[in-house]
Each structure stands twice: as C-alpha cells, then as structure tokens.
Design a protein around this motif. Structure first.
Motif, PDB file in Angstrom:
ATOM      1  N   SER A  70       0.835  -1.213   0.000  1.00  0.00           N
ATOM      2  CA  SER A  70       0.000   0.000   0.000  1.00  0.00           C
ATOM      3  C   SER A  70       0.867   1.259   0.000  1.00  0.00           C
ATOM      4  CB  SER A  70      -0.931   0.007   1.214  1.00  0.00           C
ATOM      5  OG  SER A  70      -1.787  -1.107   1.177  1.00  0.00           O
TER       6      SER A  70
ATOM      7  N   LEU B 174       0.888   3.900  -3.032  1.00  0.00           N
ATOM      8  CA  LEU B 174       0.550   5.300  -2.753  1.00  0.00           C
ATOM      9  C   LEU B 174       1.647   6.247  -3.248  1.00  0.00           C
ATOM     10  CD1 LEU B 174      -1.299   7.429  -1.401  1.00  0.00           C
ATOM     11  CD2 LEU B 174       0.015   7.052   0.678  1.00  0.00           C
ATOM     12  N   ILE B 175       2.889   5.938  -2.927  1.00  0.00           N
ATOM     13  CA  ILE B 175       4.005   6.789  -3.353  1.00  0.00           C
ATOM     14  C   ILE B 175       4.135   6.758  -4.875  1.00  0.00           C
ATOM     15  CG2 ILE B 175       6.511   7.156  -3.231  1.00  0.00           C
ATOM     16  CD1 ILE B 175       5.101   7.805  -0.597  1.00  0.00           C
ATOM     17  N   TYR B 176       4.032   5.581  -5.460  1.00  0.00           N
ATOM     18  CA  TYR B 176       4.173   5.455  -6.910  1.00  0.00           C
ATOM     19  C   TYR B 176       3.073   6.209  -7.649  1.00  0.00           C
ATOM     20  CZ  TYR B 176       4.271   3.346 -11.554  1.00  0.00           C
ATOM     21  OH  TYR B 176       4.298   3.149 -12.916  1.00  0.00           O
ATOM     22  N   THR B 177       1.840   6.060  -7.217  1.00  0.00           N
ATOM     23  CA  THR B 177       0.748   6.737  -7.916  1.00  0.00           C
ATOM     24  C   THR B 177       0.762   8.245  -7.687  1.00  0.00           C
ATOM     25  OG1 THR B 177      -0.806   6.253  -6.122  1.00  0.00           O
ATOM     26  CG2 THR B 177      -0.773   4.729  -7.984  1.00  0.00           C
ATOM     27  N   THR B 178       1.310   8.672  -6.573  1.00  0.00           N
ATOM     28  CA  THR B 178       1.391  10.108  -6.273  1.00  0.00           C
ATOM     29  C   THR B 178       2.528  10.786  -7.037  1.00  0.00           C
ATOM     30  OG1 THR B 178       0.513   9.691  -4.067  1.00  0.00           O
ATOM     31  CG2 THR B 178       1.597  11.800  -4.406  1.00  0.00           C
ATOM     32  N   THR B 179       3.667  10.087  -7.147  1.00  0.00           N
ATOM     33  CA  THR B 179       4.871  10.710  -7.719  1.00  0.00           C
ATOM     34  C   THR B 179       5.241  10.178  -9.102  1.00  0.00           C
ATOM     35  OG1 THR B 179       6.393   9.071  -6.780  1.00  0.00           O
ATOM     36  CG2 THR B 179       5.828  10.989  -5.403  1.00  0.00           C
ATOM     37  N   GLN B 180       4.672   9.045  -9.493  1.00  0.00           N
ATOM     38  CA  GLN B 180       5.061   8.342 -10.727  1.00  0.00           C
ATOM     39  C   GLN B 180       6.526   7.888 -10.689  1.00  0.00           C
ATOM     40  OE1 GLN B 180       2.753   7.381 -13.163  1.00  0.00           O
ATOM     41  NE2 GLN B 180       1.487   8.088 -11.460  1.00  0.00           N
ATOM     42  N   ARG B 181       7.028   7.673  -9.492  1.00  0.00           N
ATOM     43  CA  ARG B 181       8.409   7.206  -9.307  1.00  0.00           C
ATOM     44  C   ARG B 181       8.382   5.902  -8.506  1.00  0.00           C
ATOM     45  NH1 ARG B 181      11.340  11.349 -11.152  1.00  0.00           N
ATOM     46  NH2 ARG B 181      10.656  13.480 -10.817  1.00  0.00           N
TER      47      ARG B 181
ATOM     48  N   GLY C  82       8.800   4.813  -4.264  1.00  0.00           N
ATOM     49  CA  GLY C  82       7.855   3.980  -3.521  1.00  0.00           C
ATOM     50  C   GLY C  82       8.530   2.775  -2.900  1.00  0.00           C
TER      51      GLY C  82
END
Length: 128
Positions: A94, A98-105, A109
């Motif tokens: 999770s 969350l980090i990946y979908t927020t930052t695209q990095r 994440g």
C-alpha cells in the motif's frame, strides 16, 4: 488475477533464494537492511513487469511468507507470525502503491516501503 498470483509467487521464490544466500553470507544482520530491500524490489518489480496490482502482489507474497512462518515458526507464535506477514506485506504494498501513484516514481515507492520494512524487521528482531 493470474498476473497477481504469478508476480507474487515469483517474487516470493526469488526472495526466498536470495534471502537464504544473504543469511548464509551475512547472518542475521541481513534481516534488517538487505532482506527488506530484496523483498520490496522483487515484489514491486514483478508488479511493474507484469503490469499488475502492487497491493495484490504484496498480499500474495505475504500469504506465502505467512504459510512459511506458520510451518517453520515456534507453534506458540506461528499463527501470529503468519498473520503479521500478511498484514505487514500488504501494508508495504500500500505504501509503495501510494508513493508510486502520487509521484510516478516506482523507485521512490520501493525505497519508502524498504524503510518501513527495515524498521519493522528491526522491531521484530530486537523487541519481541
């Protein structure tokens, strides 16, 4: 659904092999830093490569680790270790998602989840 299962099973098998090697070479100190990195990288890379759900892959991985914990842990704590594996790996997934979908990095994440995972392993090995 099948890609989630394949990614979860592959990442668990890959991590198991590397974890055993790291434990043999480095001992228990590998549990705090290196093994969490291997696991987080394996789970998330498998999810990315197979274009599937991060949280689902982490959940499948946690279930597999949970089964291992249930079988090989002390019978007094085995069921709790299994439950902790499922919950913690799902949480790490999770965080990654969350980090990946927020930052695209994706790497960011993975690194944040690695910090949580390393902290969890430190707590489990030192406090319990």
């Amino acid at each position: 659904m099948i890609r989630i299962l394949i990614a979860g099973i592959f990442s668990a098998g890959f991590s198991y092999i590397l974890n055993k090697l790291m434990l043999t070479k480095l001992g228990d100190r590998a549990l705090i830093v290196l093994i969490p990195f291997i696991e987080e990288m394996a789970k998330s890379t498998a999810a990315i490569v197979l274009k599937t759900n991060f949280i689902g892959v982490h959940f499948v991985f946690g279930c597999i680790e949970g089964i291992y914990d249930y079988i090989y842990s002390n019978k007094k704590i085995g069921k709790w270790a299994a439950l902790a594996s499922v919950i913690s790996h799902t949480f790490f997934g999770s965080v990654t998602f969350l980090i990946y979908t927020t930052t695209q990095r994706a790497l960011l994440g993975i690194l944040v989840a690695w910090i949580f995972h390393s902290t969890w392993n430190w707590y489990i090995t030192n406090k319990i």
